[in-house]
Design an enzyme around this catalytic site. Sequence first.
Site, PDB file in Angstrom:
ATOM      1  N   CYS A   2      59.970  -4.759  61.108  1.00  0.00           N
ATOM      2  CA  CYS A   2      61.408  -4.977  60.978  1.00  0.00           C
ATOM      3  C   CYS A   2      62.055  -4.884  62.353  1.00  0.00           C
ATOM      4  O   CYS A   2      61.434  -4.436  63.314  1.00  0.00           O
ATOM      5  CB  CYS A   2      62.033  -3.943  60.050  1.00  0.00           C
ATOM      6  SG  CYS A   2      61.234  -3.823  58.425  1.00  0.00           S
ATOM      7  N   ARG A  27      61.494 -10.817  63.455  1.00  0.00           N
ATOM      8  CA  ARG A  27      60.762  -9.636  62.993  1.00  0.00           C
ATOM      9  C   ARG A  27      60.979  -9.352  61.515  1.00  0.00           C
ATOM     10  O   ARG A  27      60.273  -8.528  60.931  1.00  0.00           O
ATOM     11  CB  ARG A  27      61.176  -8.401  63.803  1.00  0.00           C
ATOM     12  CG  ARG A  27      60.750  -8.417  65.249  1.00  0.00           C
ATOM     13  CD  ARG A  27      61.163  -7.143  65.944  1.00  0.00           C
ATOM     14  NE  ARG A  27      60.525  -5.976  65.357  1.00  0.00           N
ATOM     15  CZ  ARG A  27      59.375  -5.446  65.792  1.00  0.00           C
ATOM     16  NH1 ARG A  27      58.741  -6.002  66.793  1.00  0.00           N
ATOM     17  NH2 ARG A  27      58.875  -4.383  65.216  1.00  0.00           N
ATOM     18  N   TRP A  75      61.850  -6.721  56.957  1.00  0.00           N
ATOM     19  CA  TRP A  75      60.660  -7.351  56.366  1.00  0.00           C
ATOM     20  C   TRP A  75      60.189  -6.378  55.299  1.00  0.00           C
ATOM     21  O   TRP A  75      59.746  -5.288  55.592  1.00  0.00           O
ATOM     22  CB  TRP A  75      59.594  -7.576  57.436  1.00  0.00           C
ATOM     23  CG  TRP A  75      58.310  -8.115  56.907  1.00  0.00           C
ATOM     24  CD1 TRP A  75      57.197  -7.416  56.566  1.00  0.00           C
ATOM     25  CD2 TRP A  75      57.989  -9.488  56.651  1.00  0.00           C
ATOM     26  NE1 TRP A  75      56.216  -8.246  56.119  1.00  0.00           N
ATOM     27  CE2 TRP A  75      56.668  -9.525  56.170  1.00  0.00           C
ATOM     28  CE3 TRP A  75      58.695 -10.680  56.792  1.00  0.00           C
ATOM     29  CZ2 TRP A  75      56.038 -10.719  55.818  1.00  0.00           C
ATOM     30  CZ3 TRP A  75      58.052 -11.856  56.455  1.00  0.00           C
ATOM     31  CH2 TRP A  75      56.753 -11.870  55.980  1.00  0.00           C
ATOM     32  N   ASN A 101      61.681   1.276  60.563  1.00  0.00           N
ATOM     33  CA  ASN A 101      60.592   0.307  60.587  1.00  0.00           C
ATOM     34  C   ASN A 101      59.305   1.084  60.401  1.00  0.00           C
ATOM     35  O   ASN A 101      59.042   2.035  61.141  1.00  0.00           O
ATOM     36  CB  ASN A 101      60.577  -0.438  61.932  1.00  0.00           C
ATOM     37  CG  ASN A 101      59.413  -1.411  62.056  1.00  0.00           C
ATOM     38  OD1 ASN A 101      58.790  -1.772  61.069  1.00  0.00           O
ATOM     39  ND2 ASN A 101      59.131  -1.831  63.277  1.00  0.00           N
ATOM     40  N   GLY A 102      58.483   0.713  59.424  1.00  0.00           N
ATOM     41  CA  GLY A 102      57.220   1.407  59.199  1.00  0.00           C
ATOM     42  C   GLY A 102      57.051   1.822  57.755  1.00  0.00           C
ATOM     43  O   GLY A 102      57.765   1.355  56.857  1.00  0.00           O
ATOM     44  N   GLU A 484      36.099 -20.571  59.747  1.00  0.00           N
ATOM     45  CA  GLU A 484      37.403 -20.250  60.317  1.00  0.00           C
ATOM     46  C   GLU A 484      37.465 -20.612  61.794  1.00  0.00           C
ATOM     47  O   GLU A 484      38.494 -21.129  62.271  1.00  0.00           O
ATOM     48  CB  GLU A 484      37.707 -18.761  60.119  1.00  0.00           C
ATOM     49  CG  GLU A 484      39.028 -18.299  60.709  1.00  0.00           C
ATOM     50  CD  GLU A 484      40.251 -18.938  60.089  1.00  0.00           C
ATOM     51  OE1 GLU A 484      41.346 -18.818  60.679  1.00  0.00           O
ATOM     52  OE2 GLU A 484      40.129 -19.572  59.013  1.00  0.00           O
ATOM     53  N   LYS A 488      40.199 -23.238  63.334  1.00  0.00           N
ATOM     54  CA  LYS A 488      41.127 -22.903  64.407  1.00  0.00           C
ATOM     55  C   LYS A 488      41.020 -23.890  65.562  1.00  0.00           C
ATOM     56  O   LYS A 488      42.023 -24.294  66.145  1.00  0.00           O
ATOM     57  CB  LYS A 488      40.866 -21.475  64.914  1.00  0.00           C
ATOM     58  CG  LYS A 488      41.417 -20.393  64.031  1.00  0.00           C
ATOM     59  CD  LYS A 488      42.932 -20.383  64.069  1.00  0.00           C
ATOM     60  CE  LYS A 488      43.505 -19.616  62.885  1.00  0.00           C
ATOM     61  NZ  LYS A 488      43.398 -20.300  61.599  1.00  0.00           N
ATOM     62  N   GLU A 491      42.620 -27.328  64.447  1.00  0.00           N
ATOM     63  CA  GLU A 491      44.061 -27.360  64.206  1.00  0.00           C
ATOM     64  C   GLU A 491      44.872 -27.087  65.465  1.00  0.00           C
ATOM     65  O   GLU A 491      46.015 -27.528  65.573  1.00  0.00           O
ATOM     66  CB  GLU A 491      44.442 -26.385  63.085  1.00  0.00           C
ATOM     67  CG  GLU A 491      44.318 -24.920  63.385  1.00  0.00           C
ATOM     68  CD  GLU A 491      44.687 -24.047  62.183  1.00  0.00           C
ATOM     69  OE1 GLU A 491      45.403 -24.522  61.285  1.00  0.00           O
ATOM     70  OE2 GLU A 491      44.238 -22.884  62.126  1.00  0.00           O
ATOM     71  N   HIS A 507      19.374 -29.973  57.413  1.00  0.00           N
ATOM     72  CA  HIS A 507      19.491 -30.861  56.258  1.00  0.00           C
ATOM     73  C   HIS A 507      20.445 -32.021  56.535  1.00  0.00           C
ATOM     74  O   HIS A 507      21.077 -32.534  55.610  1.00  0.00           O
ATOM     75  CB  HIS A 507      19.941 -30.072  55.021  1.00  0.00           C
ATOM     76  CG  HIS A 507      18.942 -29.065  54.568  1.00  0.00           C
ATOM     77  ND1 HIS A 507      17.794 -29.395  53.881  1.00  0.00           N
ATOM     78  CD2 HIS A 507      18.889 -27.728  54.756  1.00  0.00           C
ATOM     79  CE1 HIS A 507      17.091 -28.307  53.634  1.00  0.00           C
ATOM     80  NE2 HIS A 507      17.734 -27.272  54.159  1.00  0.00           N
ATOM     81  N   LYS A 603      53.893 -23.859  58.408  1.00  0.00           N
ATOM     82  CA  LYS A 603      53.465 -22.468  58.248  1.00  0.00           C
ATOM     83  C   LYS A 603      53.091 -22.163  56.818  1.00  0.00           C
ATOM     84  O   LYS A 603      52.106 -21.497  56.550  1.00  0.00           O
ATOM     85  CB  LYS A 603      54.579 -21.524  58.710  1.00  0.00           C
ATOM     86  CG  LYS A 603      54.185 -20.051  58.655  1.00  0.00           C
ATOM     87  CD  LYS A 603      53.021 -19.751  59.579  1.00  0.00           C
ATOM     88  CE  LYS A 603      52.439 -18.387  59.386  1.00  0.00           C
ATOM     89  NZ  LYS A 603      51.173 -18.205  60.102  1.00  0.00           N
TER      90      LYS A 603
END
Length: 608
Positions: A2, A27, A75, A101-102, A484, A488, A491, A507, A603
């Site tokens: 946050c 944030r 957040w 925050n936390g 992955e 990355k 993209e 194969h 996103k």
Amino acid sequence: MCGIIGYVGHRPAVPVVVEGLERLEYRGYDSAGVAWLLAGRLHVLRAKGKLAALKEKLADSPAITATCAMGHTRWATHGVPAERNAHPHLSNDGSLALVHNGIIENYQELKAGLAARGYEFHSETDTEVLVNLIAERRKTEPDLLHAFAAALREAHGAYAVCLLDVAEPDTLYAARMAAPLIVGLGTGENFVASDIPAFLPYTRRVVFLEDGEIVRATASAHEIFRLTDLSPQEREAQTIQWDMQAAQKDGFRHFMLKEIFEQPRVITDGLAGRVAHSGDGVVLPELAHLPVPKRLHVVACGTSYHAGLWGRHLLEAWAGIPVQVEIASEFRYRENPRFGEGEMGLVISQSGETADTLAALRLMKERGLPVLGLCNVVGSSIAREAEAVLFTQAGPEISVASTKAMCSQMLSLALMALHWSERTGTLSPAARRERIGILQSLPALLDDNLPQMHKTARELALKYAQAANFFYLGRGHCYPLALEGALKLKELSYIHAEGYAAGEMKHGPIALIDPAFPTFAIALDDALFPKVKSNIEEVQARQGKVIALTNPGTELAADDVWRVPPLPAPLSAFAVLPALQLFSYEVADYLGKDVDQPRNLAKSVTVE
């Protein structure tokens, strides 16, 4: 994650705070609020949604002349996005206001104790508990500083907090523990904030607070105290040279790079409140009311799908639960999926809004299957519609290409496997303690090694950035990581890359190998190392270049050997993942690509 800003000085404080919140909105953006002191009273104004909603409310308010105020952009972690859960929170007696925050891990126990003393709560947040705990301790402590410290010593977890007291209208109190908080030193004014951009237009002189410290600030002075004994602490001010854009990124070149380096914090936050005090168990009340699934159907897209493939290895080996992992866009169009009694679904999505994953959730529910959600956004569609949800606590991820989101999903899957292993008896307390200890060691391990990983990634990127194609190879739990890594690279850099189970090379795909077609092989020092080593030799026999990501002590004759810290499989993935991300980042940056916003991508994929 946050955004916090507090101001005390000679300017009208609320406009300064709102301006700071605008620079911190990245944030957190599900609600916002401000508090100010005026005419012997604390005033609080809050609004759900983007900061614009708060600004609309403020526009309807009379002119605010207060010179001390604080604000927060949220957040959600405790409680859904709603005005009642927005910060600041007031104590029952109206004397104190707090932003936070936390995560306070033991807030439920603290809340129960305060409720027994007659305190009432109007939100689902841990923050409202903390501000009332400070008010309660104030009854027995000599002053607010001592009460603030006493309450914080009782609160376990991570926090950055800012406090206003109606009895001290020109003073800010703030403290940090495992969450960032910075003091900005101006001329006749001072600031506290969770990030430098909040006050950068007014001052570049900053003091970085350390964990377990409290600051008391007025317009003309600031004092720092150690939380444990309130002994005064001296700290030199530093001058920040960043511009505004760099400050938002903590000085990193891109948000993606910042978020890769945030992964130690993500792991710390993801473990907060979820490890038993004995150290041999995991506390997941979200799952406690549900039976252990006889079979788990994991459904996801993209990076989340790769996290699910990796998690299968832990869920099957640690908890003894058979797992089937499917791509959401394929699963939703199966004509007649069948599920057995006692089976369960698990959908994984960073945003909680991925269209195909949400459709898969609804399909499973239609067929009578209970569905768990694993996501990052409180109040998202998946969080609302799943039978139970485990939040990954990763905070906002700004870069389009997911990095810390996958790390947080892997951690959550590991915690789920440990939770269910305790209920199924498949792991002994000693075995669980060992695995939990490894998870707890990861933040320090990554903090120590990420800078060198970054340096190696940059060196390799210079050598391989001109490749038109890439193979990524892995076996066992490293196969999802190969997928992955390839995702990355393509993209971000637009280089064609394919991830393969290493044993599948012979194969067919091995026909593509030539001197201009390099391979990135994940060859960790585990039971499958001899097999991957053999695959590397097959590539080299066809003049293919090889980057081998391995551990110290292994013997490999690759073109480039990249050694990362050793960890027991499959938790070794936490050292592999950032290496793959950094390599892709550096290749793309070298090629001049838009790292944070690659072409054609969004996103959150909220359409089919």
